[in-house]
Write an enzyme that holds these catalytic residues in place. Structure first.
Site, mmCIF file in Angstrom:
data_model
loop_
_atom_site.group_PDB
_atom_site.id
_atom_site.type_symbol
_atom_site.label_atom_id
_atom_site.label_comp_id
_atom_site.label_asym_id
_atom_site.label_seq_id
_atom_site.Cartn_x
_atom_site.Cartn_y
_atom_site.Cartn_z
ATOM 1 N N HIS A 1 40.748 -28.719 69.583
ATOM 2 C CA HIS A 1 42.336 -28.730 69.102
ATOM 3 C C HIS A 1 41.533 -29.593 67.183
ATOM 4 C CE1 HIS A 1 45.944 -31.155 68.164
ATOM 5 N NE2 HIS A 1 45.230 -32.359 67.801
ATOM 6 N N ARG B 1 29.023 13.778 53.652
ATOM 7 C CA ARG B 1 29.319 12.691 52.315
ATOM 8 C C ARG B 1 28.623 12.183 51.395
ATOM 9 N NH1 ARG B 1 35.007 9.981 53.051
ATOM 10 N NH2 ARG B 1 34.514 10.309 55.207
ATOM 11 N N MET C 1 43.571 6.343 66.905
ATOM 12 C CA MET C 1 42.225 6.625 65.914
ATOM 13 C C MET C 1 42.044 5.450 65.395
ATOM 14 S SD MET C 1 43.433 10.249 64.163
ATOM 15 C CE MET C 1 43.309 11.539 64.886
#
Length: 477
Positions: free
Chosen positions: A455, A44, A329
């Site tokens: 909290h 790529r 996937m």
């Protein structure tokens, strides 16, 4: 001259990974860490695969920033913040996305250097079971010999018969990440994760979005109760849905796209005229040009490489992981498989618990789940209990005025073991990690319910849902 000669010599490795996506690059790094001489082949031009380049990462950048735009435009006034004339700079939005992508892909290349993993930039093709010819990006060729090969070439968008993608008017997820203007009207074909995320992006930015889905509910793989609530929330945000609807074809005309659809039950047809069509009906394994037939690697009817529990193919020394094999996937699923495959090669054992692989939809609110849906548990015949807790009763959700959604826990009736967890609400993608750990270690809903949660936090909703599963919640009846 010696250096030039070496460029054309064949090179031998203990492990060669074909594909530099999340599964591939992680497998290569892990191989190096385990003492294997390792190389990763990727053509790529940038590491990270679809996920980092044209998938998970750029889409999350657009989702995050489009959410900010939407909040500034529609919610600031109610929060006491007055901002006049909020405008969209789409070019800058895209630039920020690209900056995030380039930084992360460069980071993977740095990790290769740090771990002494060779990065071969080019496209690999099997010449035999342990021989790979690489057509390198610089125009040269190199032959690589490997004792072990891991195929991690990922997936590509599935096409639709009769609809031609041009990545301008009719786009896949790749084109939808780089539109140069906000379409006035957009149709998303497919109500799965990718379609809903990108549909949300362009809806927030001003497009009139309609989702066309053949199935009767959105969110493939999602718990039915969650999917129903999810659709209600997205509808309130302005997205329209046509469920149980077939797509018959698309025609480009006068700068628009005419999409012909048909109601699956009545057969009534309708033409939707829009500026952009996003084709998002799933993905398929990407193995074109890999030469699997030369290596003798077996694939199934869907083009997925057939593997056993240790990711071995039918060819000695060749394994496969990620989107090219069965299973969801997901980038993180591929990463786990990459680590396990490298460990099997180096140490003889590895581990992936497929019951503890989470899924996340990064819309707002987010949707996340892990384990079984209520429908799956019911079909299995196991007796179970369900507990839920709405974010509307959670103090942190109220303080930030983000109350849509709930947490749902499914546990086995006899043992109280958590079988599935489903969250729709703010921060669901982060909160699901607690559920993943619970399932990985076989926790009961009472185990979580009796564990202190800070909290005020959104995670208290998870605790209270667990309380409601084995007994009763405190802050909601």
């Amino acid at each position: 001259m010696l250096r030039l000669h070496k460029r054309f010599q064949s090179t031998s490795y203990d492990l060669v990974v074909i594909g530099g996506g999340p599964g591939g690059y992680v497998a290569a790094i892990k191989g190096s860490q385990l003492g294997l001489k390792t190389a990763c082949i990727e053509g790529r031009g940038a590491l990270g695969g679809t996920c980092l380049n044209v998938g998970c990462i750029p889409s999350k950048a657009l989702l995050h920033n489009s959410h900010y735009y939407h909040v500034a435009k529609h919610e600031f006034k109610n929060r006491g913040i007055i901002v006049s004339d909020v405008q969209l700079d789409l070019a800058q939005l895209m630039k920020q996305k690209d900056t995030a992508v380039s930084g992360l892909t460069a980071g993977v290349a740095t990790l290769f250097k740090m771990n002494k993993t060779d990065y071969i930039q080019g496209w690999g093709q099997f010449e035999g079971p342990n021989t790979i010819k690489v057509k390198k990006n610089d125009g040269t060729e190199e032959t690589v010999n490997a004792k072990n090969v891991i195929i991690a070439t990922g997936s590509e968008a599935s096409g639709f018969p009769g609809i031609e993608v041009d990545e301008k008017q009719i786009v896949t997820s790749t084109g939808a990440l780089s539109l140069d203007k906000v379409p006035e009207k957009m149709v998303v074909i497919g109500g799965g994760v990718i379609g809903l995320e990108l549909g949300s992006v362009w809806s927030r930015l001003g497009s009139q979005v309609t989702v066309v889905e053949f199935m009767p509910q959105i969110g493939a793989g999602m718990d039915a109760e969650v999917a129903k609530r999810f659709q209600q929330i997205l509808t309130k945000q302005g997205i329209k849905f046509k469920l149980g609807t077939k797509v018959l074809g698309a025609t480009k005309k006068d700068g628009k796209v005419d999409l012909l659809v048909e109601d699956a039950k009545s057969g009534k047809q309708e033409t939707l005229t829009v500026d952009t069509v996003l084709l998002s009906i799933g993905r398929k394994p990407f193995t074109n040009g890999l030469g699997l037939e030369k290596a003798g690697v077996q694939v199934d009817a869907k083009g997925r490489i057939v593997t056993d529990a240790e990711f071995k193919t039918n060819v000695e020394g060749v394994r496969a992981i990620g989107d090219v094999i069965t299973g969801p996937m997901l980038a993180h699923k591929a990463e786990e498989e990459g680590i396990a495959a490298a460990e099997y090669i180096a140490k003889g054992h590895g581990h992936v618990n497929y019951d503890a692989i989470p899924s996340v939809v990064y819309t707002w609110p987010e949707v996340a789940w892990v384990g079984k849906t209520e429908q799956q548990v019911k079909e299995s015949g196991v007796e179970y209990r369900v507990g839920s807790f709405p974010f509307g009763a959670n103090s942190r959700a109220k303080t930030i005025d983000d109350k849509d959604g709930f947490v749902k826990i499914i546990a086995e009736k006899e043992t109280d073991k958590i079988l599935g967890a489903h969250i729709i609400g703010p921060g669901a993608g982060e909160m699901i990690a607690e559920a993943v750990i619970a399932i990985e270690y076989g926790a009961s809903s009472e185990d979580i319910a009796r564990t202190s949660h800070a909290h005020p936090t959104l995670s208290e909703a998870f605790k209270e849902a667990c309380m409601a599963t084995y007994d009763k919640a405190i802050h909601f009846k």
